[in-house]
Design a protein around this motif. Sequence first.
Motif, PDB file in Angstrom:
ATOM      1  N   ALA A  77    -115.278  31.421 -23.230  1.00 22.73           N
ATOM      2  CA  ALA A  77    -116.225  31.099 -24.302  1.00 22.73           C
ATOM      3  C   ALA A  77    -116.846  29.727 -24.088  1.00 22.73           C
ATOM      4  O   ALA A  77    -118.050  29.527 -24.296  1.00 22.73           O
ATOM      5  CB  ALA A  77    -115.518  31.159 -25.656  1.00 22.73           C
ATOM      6  N   ALA A  78    -116.031  28.762 -23.642  1.00 22.88           N
ATOM      7  CA  ALA A  78    -116.557  27.423 -23.387  1.00 22.88           C
ATOM      8  C   ALA A  78    -117.558  27.438 -22.237  1.00 22.88           C
ATOM      9  O   ALA A  78    -118.602  26.767 -22.288  1.00 22.88           O
ATOM     10  CB  ALA A  78    -115.399  26.472 -23.071  1.00 22.88           C
ATOM     11  N   LEU A  80    -119.431  29.980 -21.312  1.00 20.84           N
ATOM     12  CA  LEU A  80    -120.646  30.699 -21.712  1.00 20.84           C
ATOM     13  C   LEU A  80    -121.514  29.865 -22.652  1.00 20.84           C
ATOM     14  O   LEU A  80    -122.726  30.069 -22.709  1.00 20.84           O
ATOM     15  CB  LEU A  80    -120.275  32.030 -22.372  1.00 20.84           C
ATOM     16  N   ARG A  81    -120.899  28.947 -23.385  1.00 17.72           N
ATOM     17  CA  ARG A  81    -121.689  28.104 -24.284  1.00 17.72           C
ATOM     18  C   ARG A  81    -122.487  27.059 -23.534  1.00 17.72           C
ATOM     19  O   ARG A  81    -123.507  26.572 -24.022  1.00 17.72           O
ATOM     20  CB  ARG A  81    -120.762  27.398 -25.293  1.00 17.72           C
ATOM     21  N   SER A  82    -122.028  26.684 -22.359  1.00 19.46           N
ATOM     22  CA  SER A  82    -122.685  25.605 -21.615  1.00 19.46           C
ATOM     23  C   SER A  82    -123.993  26.098 -20.998  1.00 19.46           C
ATOM     24  O   SER A  82    -124.031  27.145 -20.359  1.00 19.46           O
ATOM     25  CB  SER A  82    -121.770  25.092 -20.510  1.00 19.46           C
ATOM     26  N   PRO A  83    -125.089  25.332 -21.170  1.00 21.15           N
ATOM     27  CA  PRO A  83    -126.355  25.718 -20.543  1.00 21.15           C
ATOM     28  C   PRO A  83    -126.412  25.375 -19.053  1.00 21.15           C
ATOM     29  O   PRO A  83    -127.327  25.800 -18.352  1.00 21.15           O
ATOM     30  CB  PRO A  83    -127.387  24.894 -21.326  1.00 21.15           C
ATOM     31  N   THR A  86    -122.226  27.052 -13.915  1.00 25.42           N
ATOM     32  CA  THR A  86    -120.767  27.012 -13.991  1.00 25.42           C
ATOM     33  C   THR A  86    -120.177  26.302 -12.783  1.00 25.42           C
ATOM     34  O   THR A  86    -120.457  26.685 -11.642  1.00 25.42           O
ATOM     35  CB  THR A  86    -120.205  28.446 -14.051  1.00 25.42           C
ATOM     36  N   GLU A 177    -118.368  38.279 -16.984  1.00 21.90           N
ATOM     37  CA  GLU A 177    -119.382  37.432 -17.619  1.00 21.90           C
ATOM     38  C   GLU A 177    -119.530  36.111 -16.873  1.00 21.90           C
ATOM     39  O   GLU A 177    -120.641  35.609 -16.695  1.00 21.90           O
ATOM     40  CB  GLU A 177    -119.000  37.178 -19.078  1.00 21.90           C
ATOM     41  N   ARG A 181    -122.999  34.498 -14.219  1.00 21.81           N
ATOM     42  CA  ARG A 181    -123.724  33.260 -14.490  1.00 21.81           C
ATOM     43  C   ARG A 181    -124.105  32.541 -13.192  1.00 21.81           C
ATOM     44  O   ARG A 181    -123.545  32.811 -12.129  1.00 21.81           O
ATOM     45  CB  ARG A 181    -122.859  32.314 -15.336  1.00 21.81           C
TER      46      ARG A 181
END
Length: 274
Positions: A77-78, A80-83, A86, A177, A181
């Motif tokens: 979740a952390a 996926l929140r980052s724009p 990765t 997921e 990214r």
Amino acid sequence: MTMAAPLDPVAGADEERVIALITELTTAVLREAPAPVVVWGTHGRDPVPALDDVLSRVQDRWLRRLSAADRLAVRVAALLRSPRPTPVSDAVIACRLAADCGHPVELPEFTSLTCGSVKPGRRGVWSAEVGTRPYGVGHIGDYGSIRAANAAVWDTVESNRETLRARMRAASPLLAEVAGRAWEEPQVAVWATPAQRDEDDPELVTMHQIAHRARVRVSRVEEWRAQHAAFPPPEQGTSVWFWPLVRRWLTDTGRVPALGFAADRPVLPRELGY
């Protein structure tokens, strides 16, 4: 997936629970060991605990309270929140957390996913490597030009990343997921001077490249060179050949591969997973 202790900081009652939990955890970590202090300016303010250190330790203690599945969910979740793209290290950590949940992922060598180098070799060749010493270096091959060696390094790193992405997609929907990214770009060092870059000639090839393009082993190319006087000589004082001359010799002697000459792609070190 249900959290071990579901908390919704939006609701009033749950917000109080969150504050109480953070207070409890903060007290516990400060009791374990005093936090480093920071003096704000030179105006006589009292030292205060370093907030980033306290928060990091609170987070670690909170994560230890969660189940393995919830730790993985929180980590993903952390991410996926980052724009931002990765970090590969975070993707690897997610894979290790997934293993604790019964979804093991065979990881390639970490440095083969993140870095590489192109270095000058002996007699005009350029050596392509992935990884760093002392953590493990994979020698991809020797190339006649900086551009070919650089492309081989990038291609190898990307091939290893695609291998890991495929394994992540097969292991867990959460990892899938992360695999979907954008990841941070690798760090590739090219040990070449501006003059060497300007004079770089992509038509220069090594024995390694000739064998790859002709779809034969290096030993076969060495046999051609030893047994046929007409085989083109290397550039004077080097171990590189001018490809148009080699290609013409291969064509004139009927040695063009049935599938045509192969494009320059690296032979991955060790195995596909590196």
